[in-house]
Every structure is written in C-alpha cells, then in structure tokens.
Design an enzyme around this catalytic site. Structure first.
Site, PDB file in Angstrom:
ATOM      1  N   ARG A  33       0.844  -1.203   0.000  1.00 12.04           N
ATOM      2  CA  ARG A  33       0.000   0.000   0.000  1.00 12.04           C
ATOM      3  C   ARG A  33       0.870   1.241   0.000  1.00 12.04           C
ATOM      4  NH1 ARG A  33      -1.942   2.780   4.944  1.00 12.04           N
ATOM      5  NH2 ARG A  33      -3.572   4.269   4.400  1.00 12.04           N
ATOM      6  N   ARG A  74      -9.401  18.436   8.896  1.00 14.37           N
ATOM      7  CA  ARG A  74      -8.415  18.517   9.958  1.00 14.37           C
ATOM      8  C   ARG A  74      -8.361  19.924  10.546  1.00 14.37           C
ATOM      9  NH1 ARG A  74      -5.004  14.038   9.167  1.00 14.37           N
ATOM     10  NH2 ARG A  74      -5.212  13.095   7.106  1.00 14.37           N
ATOM     11  N   LYS A 223     -13.137   2.508   0.676  1.00 15.99           N
ATOM     12  CA  LYS A 223     -12.824   2.488   2.113  1.00 15.99           C
ATOM     13  C   LYS A 223     -14.074   2.916   2.880  1.00 15.99           C
ATOM     14  CE  LYS A 223      -8.857   4.236   3.338  1.00 15.99           C
ATOM     15  NZ  LYS A 223      -7.768   5.254   3.446  1.00 15.99           N
ATOM     16  N   THR A 281      -6.742  -1.271  10.101  1.00 13.32           N
ATOM     17  CA  THR A 281      -6.651  -0.324  11.217  1.00 13.32           C
ATOM     18  C   THR A 281      -6.311  -1.005  12.552  1.00 13.32           C
ATOM     19  OG1 THR A 281      -8.386   1.000  10.154  1.00 13.32           O
ATOM     20  CG2 THR A 281      -7.648   1.696  12.322  1.00 13.32           C
TER      21      THR A 281
END
Length: 477
Positions: A33, A74, A223, A281
């Site tokens: 990845r 963010r 995802k 995760t």
C-alpha cells in the site's frame, strides 16, 4: 496448507529501501500500500518502481494499492506544534483564522465545517481521543466546550459523531494522484470516505481515462469509513471491486461498539457480491514499538480470518514501526494458525440456492464442488481476467486455488484474492498444450506429484476474457 489470507503492508520511511522491501515480500507481503496522504508524486512513483524491482528479485509478484488521501477534515497548526485542552474549557474552531493556534482557538483545513454543524453536535478529534460539544456557530467560527480533553497536535482529524460532513470523497489532489497512480499502473486504487456509489463511479471514470495510455484499468477499493456509507453499502459494493473495513474513522463516527458487527456484515456482504474485502486499522498496533503483539491483537487478526476477509492490513506498523519484518512474519503465522483451526466444509446449500446465468460462473462453481467431493490436491483456473479464480475464492474450501494466467496485470491483481496463488504462464493457442504446461508448472513447484488429482478450468478458444467453458479432472501421470 499454504496461507489463504493475504497481507497488505503500507510502506514508508521504515520500509522504503530496496533491502527492506525485499525482506517484507519474503516475509509474506502480498499487496503493498502506498499512502498518498504522505509524500510527493515523485516519491510514490519511485517507491512503486522499487516494489516492482524487489518483487522481481524475490520471484513473487505483488499488487500495488494506491490509497488516495481524500478530503482533509483537519484542524490547522499550533504554536509549538500542539496544545492541551482541559475539560470544560471553551475552544473555537475558526475557518477564517490563518495564524497558529493556541489553547483558545485554531484554524481549519476544512473550511466547510461551520456550515456542516449546529449547536448540540458532537465533534471528535484525533481519532476520537478528544471530544468537543458544539455550543454555537457564528460566521466562520464553531464555538465548542471541551467534553473530553487532552493533547491536540497539528493537523489532527475531525469527525462528526453520527456523520454528516459534506466534504466530497474526491478532491483536486486526489484527481492528480489518480494520474500518478496510473503512471505506474497500480493494481488497486483505494478511495477514501466514499458516501455513495456515485463517488466510486466517478473515481472509476477518472482512473480509466488516466490509465488509457497504458490500457490499464485498476480495481477500485471503497474504504468504508463514513457512517453515511453504511446504508449505501450494497450500492457502493456493486460500484466497486472491493471494500476496506477502515475501522479507524468508521469507529469514531458510529462508535467503537458497533464496529465488530459491521465488520462481520461487510465481509459477508462483500463475499456474497463476489467482491474482495480488506480488514484494516490497528491490527498489530503495539508492534510499532514492541517486538511482539498483544493477545488482543492476535485474536483480532484471527477473528478477521475466521470472518472470511481476503486480506488483513498493516499501516504504521510497517510504514514507520521499529519491527516491520517481524510484524509481517507474526501476522502471517497468526493467519496460518487461524486457518488450520477452521473446519472447511463446502456448503452445498449455497450452490442449490443460487442460479448462475453465465457459463464461466457455473464452471467455476462446478470446479469447487467437484474438487471438494473428490478430494483434489488443487484447483487450477486458466484465466485471462482473473474472474474465474475470484468466483472460486468466494467460497471456503481447503483445496488451494491456482490462478494461471498469461497476463501480468491479472497475475498481480489475483494477489489479493483469498486462497488464490497466481502463476504466470506462456501464451498458448492450443488448449491441450496449455493444459500440459499448467500441470508442468504445478509439478515443478511441488504442488502436484504423480498420482495426485486436480480440477482444471479453461476456455476454448484460448485467450478470451470471460470465455471459461470447460472443466476437466486430471491425474498426474
């Protein structure tokens, strides 16, 4: 029995050298990845070439998955890089502020936040470690009171409890990154934060256009990390080639307690729709700094294997961790132990309950059933597109599946399919010659020996995707 569950590893500063890449692949990595949230386009191109070269040295083809960053939801930056928020104190998230933040306020990378929230909403920062209650929205400012405090550092993520942030899945950066990923023909493109099938359809269109100079079309991985994606899960699946159970952001939005059941549901649904699924995760999080995992992490990986996931994924463990090779080796051993403990029983009712309108799908199912009943040593799928091997891999069986192909892109793509071992074969126009070559390759690799039986599927005439129309049971002479 060879390991069925595949391993996806993220590469980063700890694993970018040719030596480390080679060691990771030898340790058991099947898919590499590239995280486009970090690094430049040139960095990713260089790493992709390094992965191809390392795989060639090892003699094992691995797939490359380019993981798009998605929208940057963010906070901005702080004086000194961080601040401490105390429970009960007021704190302002200010979309109009461009200076460095402090314990009173901070700017936002995500300028739409004031329009996405209202008083009474709950915001979760830094993967849910900090909790803010929204008290008022005044222009570009979101006023909050700290409910759960702690250290808040630069550029930490923001989630809204229950979902509802309007940020599009594909940003202008993602569109540029898709072009970069297609320049090295990644096998899989992971799309962050999709909310609907439309997001995946747009990503596919962009990827296909960007890949046209190389006649390359990547597999798309959605995802699943937004709460809005859950009601749309089936539609998203149908618009994708696979999904990632991205448990970090998803857990923040829906709550930690809801994630295990969602994981099982997503894996089951993906397999039912003939899609691949990656569980990700914090699978081996403690091994970022420790040489051994916790018992809970071992159970987590094993449970994902028992759920039927195609692959388990490592993130910071291999990108920046102290023990990347050991982590891969440990994860591989956990997968193998979990698989040995399973009772493999092909459920015949599954075959009776489904109807297959395609000849190639029917042949794939027939090969599974026949190999199971006869106790074959292997199932061999001569495949141009990899579809036959994919369909076979959706059912649990302890007979290993070998995807034999003349297409290198197909070879690498099959690296993600559970219980499928990809093998490259020379091009043949004669069916019998191709069958003999396939058997010789498996004998050469020690998979088959004289007296062993195996089931093999192929298409005639040779060389046409979707043309599988023959099943044959053979005995090695």
């Amino acid at each position: 029995m060879p390991r069925q569950t595949k391993i996806v590893a993220t590469i980063g500063p700890a694993t970018s050298s040719p030596e480390m890449l080679e060691r990771l692949i030898r340790a058991g990595v099947d898919v590499v990845r590239l995280n486009f949230s970090h690094g430049s386009a040139a960095d990713h191109v260089e790493r992709a070439h390094a992965v191809r070269e390392a795989a060639q040295r090892v003699g094992k083809e691995v797939a490359i998955m380019a993981d798009l960053q998605g929208p940057k939801i963010r906070v901005g930056k702080f004086e000194g890089g961080q601040t401490v928020l105390e429970p009960g104190q007021p704190f302002v998230l200010d979309a109009g502020y461009t200076g460095l933040g402090n314990h009173e306020r901070v700017g936002l990378d995500y300028k739409e936040l004031p329009r996405d929230v209202r008083p009474g909403d709950t915001l979760l920062l830094n993967d849910g470690l900090l909790v803010l209650d929204v008290t008022a929205v005044r222009g570009e400012q979101v006023h909050t009171v700290v409910k759960v405090g702690g250290v808040l550092a630069n550029n930490k993520g923001i989630n809204k409890q229950g979902g509802g942030l309007t940020a599009p899945a594909l940003t202008s950066k993602d569109m540029d990154d898709i072009k970069t990923a297609m320049s090295f023909q990644c096998e899989y493109l992971a799309v962050s934060f999709p909310k609907s099938a439309t997001d995946m359809e747009m990503a596919r269109q962009l990827a296909n256009v960007a890949g046209e100079p190389w006649r390359h079309k990547p597999g798309l991985i959605a995802k699943i990390e937004r709460s809005e994606a859950i009601p749309q899960l089936e539609a998203i699946l149908k618009a994708s080639d696979g999904i990632m159970v991205a448990r970090g952001d998803l857990a923040v939005e829906v709550g930690n307690a809801a994630v295990p059941a969602l994981q099982k549901r997503m894996i089951k649904l993906a397999r039912a729709h003939d899609r691949v699924v990656i569980t990700a995760t914090q699978m081996m999080e403690s091994m970022i700094v420790n040489p051994v995992p916790t018992r809970a992490e071992v159970s987590d990986v094993a449970n994902a294997v028992h759920d039927g996931t195609d692959a388990v994924m490592l993130s910071a463990e291999t990108a920046t961790g102290k023990y990347p090779v050991e982590t891969v080796e440990t994860m591989a051993s956990i997968c193998e132990a979990a698989e040995r403990a399973e009772e493999y029983r092909l459920v015949e009712a599954d075959f009776a309950a489904r109807r297959y309108g395609r000849i190639d799908q029917s042949i794939a199912m027939g090969a599974l059933f026949t190999a199971y009943q006869l106790g074959c040593k292997a199932i061999v799928a001569l495949t141009e597109s990899g579809s036959t091997a994919l369909w076979m891999s959706r059912h649990r069986i302890d007979v290993p599946i070998y995807g034999v192909t003349t297409q290198r892109a197909t070879l690498r793509r099959m690296a993600l399919y559970r219980n499928v071992r990809p093998i490259l074969m020379a091009v043949h126009t004669d069916r019998d010659e191709a069958l003999r070559d396939a058997e010789a390759l498996l004998v050469e690799r020690g998979v088959l020996k004289p007296g062993d039986t195996y089931a093999i599927t192929c298409g005639e005439p040779m060389g046409y995707p979707g043309g599988t129309n023959m099943l044959k049971v053979c005995r090695v002479g």
